[in-house]
Design an enzyme around this catalytic site. Structure first.
Site, PDB file in Angstrom:
ATOM      1  CD  GLN A 193      43.025   7.712  60.459  1.00 48.67           C
ATOM      2  OE1 GLN A 193      43.083   8.549  59.569  1.00 48.67           O
ATOM      3  NE2 GLN A 193      43.769   6.604  60.472  1.00 48.67           N
ATOM      4  CB  CYS A 224      48.531  12.024  58.244  1.00 47.84           C
ATOM      5  SG  CYS A 224      48.414  13.371  57.029  1.00 47.84           S
ATOM      6  N   GLY A 245      44.247   1.175  50.320  1.00 50.20           N
ATOM      7  CA  GLY A 245      44.015   2.606  50.168  1.00 50.20           C
ATOM      8  C   GLY A 245      43.954   3.015  48.712  1.00 50.20           C
ATOM      9  NE  ARG A 246      49.492   4.858  47.258  1.00 51.10           N
ATOM     10  CZ  ARG A 246      50.718   4.704  46.774  1.00 51.10           C
ATOM     11  NH1 ARG A 246      51.125   5.447  45.764  1.00 51.10           N
ATOM     12  NH2 ARG A 246      51.533   3.795  47.288  1.00 51.10           N
ATOM     13  CG  ASN A 276      48.004   0.620  54.533  1.00 49.95           C
ATOM     14  OD1 ASN A 276      48.417   1.735  54.799  1.00 49.95           O
ATOM     15  ND2 ASN A 276      47.268   0.389  53.471  1.00 49.95           N
ATOM     16  N   GLY A 277      49.952  -1.128  52.598  1.00 42.46           N
ATOM     17  CA  GLY A 277      51.040  -0.650  51.761  1.00 42.46           C
ATOM     18  C   GLY A 277      51.245  -1.501  50.531  1.00 42.46           C
ATOM     19  CG  ASP A 278      53.663  -0.763  47.812  1.00 43.14           C
ATOM     20  OD1 ASP A 278      53.144   0.368  47.713  1.00 43.14           O
ATOM     21  OD2 ASP A 278      54.886  -0.959  47.813  1.00 43.14           O
ATOM     22  CE  LYS A 313      46.489   3.361  57.218  1.00 40.53           C
ATOM     23  NZ  LYS A 313      47.459   4.358  56.726  1.00 40.53           N
ATOM     24  CG  MET A 331      42.841   6.823  51.349  1.00 36.52           C
ATOM     25  SD  MET A 331      42.749   6.076  49.695  1.00 36.52           S
ATOM     26  CE  MET A 331      41.137   5.251  49.793  1.00 36.52           C
TER      27      MET A 331
END
Length: 388
Positions: A126, A156, A280-281, A256-258, A195, A44
């Site tokens: 990365q 990104c 991530g978040r 990845n995601g949520d 990614k 990130m």
């Protein structure tokens, strides 16, 4: 082209209950690198520097046995020096780095951009860019710097990146992606991963094609953020595309995601068959999420952080910043992370206001201490155990 920035919240997040039998895998092998457990801290920008990576590694320490003894025992686990492979977070990744900038900068400046501690292994660097030869040279630099893996960013969504055909902008040019895969793969011996997103838009979904290209080019794993570039971070991640990628290739697939909780992580594995999960978040808001996933994998329940856990977490991270960063940058970094770290803290808006008004690192710490000293003691300060 619309501007896209990383959101700290989710749009109408899906609430998952824990699947009856699914668990996040205990490990996955990428090339010759063992990632155990099969959890990855997502790269990130502006977040996953060496201080944050080590902080997450420490917050994720897990013994594989049911922890007892309340907060003191948890604090002991969090503060004990330990290698990343013994942590609940199996692989950590750097912020994305410009391949062009890396190939041009002086050796002394490269070391600052590629800085990591030995106890961060296994660690992946990365890169982003669009020129195959420049990316290949940057890959060699990463390998020479001692990283365990190199990763290509095709995800990104930021305008400044995609306008140069980097990040998710490359998803509109599959022949160029194939050339980049080939050049970088020939340039490095360490595992090479990518990614990427589902595609540029709903009218241009290319994730299965990219995954197949990666496999054919000799890449060692793929990670899919199940959104398009046009989505940015809005809406819900569409995990069915992770399942489609998993069905299309035999190299490891990272979903990845949520993922906001162990329930989400296990549900993703159950629904997609992915080999590992990338977070991530959720990590800045809940630095314990990797340990929680490892705990649930081991014995079917996990600890919930208490207000005092959050106090120690915020304070420990800010102290790490004060030890590492330039004095002029410290309070700015603290304020940057305040909105992440105060998520879930009762009265967090008051704490954020105090942090934003502070003029120095010491003043920020004083504000944190004063806020938590004023919190009433309650039964919630004992560790809660969530199970199914």
């Amino acid at each position: 082209m619309k501007k896209v920035s990383m959101k700290k919240s989710w749009d109408n997040p899906r609430e998952n209950s824990m699947p009856a039998s699914a668990r996040v895998p205990a490990s996955v092998v990428i090339g010759e690198v063992l990632v155990a457990p099969a959890t990855v801290l997502a790269p990130m920008a502006g977040v996953t520097d060496t201080v944050f990576r080590r902080f997450i590694r420490n917050a994720s320490i897990f013994t594989g046995q049911a922890d007892g003894g309340g907060e003191a025992a948890v604090r002991h686990l969090v503060e004990t020096p330990i290698s990343n492979q013994q942590s609940g977070c199996g692989l950590i990744m750097t912020e994305f780095t410009s391949a062009d900038g890396l190939s041009r900068m002086r050796e002394s400046k490269r070391k600052r951009y590629l800085s990591y501690d030995e106890d961060e292994h296994p660690i992946s660097a990365q890169l982003f860019g669009s020129d195959p030869y420049t990316l290949a040279e940057a890959g060699r630099i990463v390998e020479d710097a001692g990283f365990d893996m190199v990763d290509l960013n095709l995800g990104c969504p930021a305008k400044r990146v995609v306008s140069c055909n980097g990040g998710s902008g490359l998803l509109r040019d599959l022949p160029q992606i194939a050339t980049i895969f080939e050049r970088v793969r020939c340039a490095v011996r360490i595992p090479f991963t990518v990614k990427f997103r589902m595609g540029w838009s709903d009218q241009h979904i290319v994730c299965v094609e990219v995954a197949r290209l990666a496999q054919e080019s000799g890449l060692n794993a793929v990670a899919l953020h199940a959104r398009t570039r046009e989505q940015g971070y809005s809406g819900q991640a569409r995990w069915e595309y992770i399942a489609a990628v998993k069905d299309a290739v035999h190299i490891p697939v990272i979903g990845n995601g949520d993922i906001r909780s162990p329930e989400d992580a296990c549900t993703m594995v159950a629904e997609t068959g992915c080999d590992a999960v990338m977070i991530g978040r959720a990590a800045p808001a809940n630095p314990w999420i990797f340990r929680q996933i490892a705990q649930y994998t081991a014995f079917g329940s996990y600890d919930q952080p208490t207000p005092m856990d959050r106090y120690h977490m915020i304070r420990d991270y800010f102290l790490m910043l004060m030890e590492e960063d330039e004095p002029a940058a410290i309070s700015g970094r603290m304020k940057q992370f305040a909105s992440w770290f105060t998520h879930g803290v009762p009265g967090g808006a008051i704490l954020r206001k105090s942090i934003y008004e502070a003029k120095s690192g010491e003043a920020v710490l004083a504000a944190v201490d004063a806020f938590f000293a004023g919190q009433p003691p309650c039964a919630a300060d004992q560790l809660l155990v969530a199970g199914v």
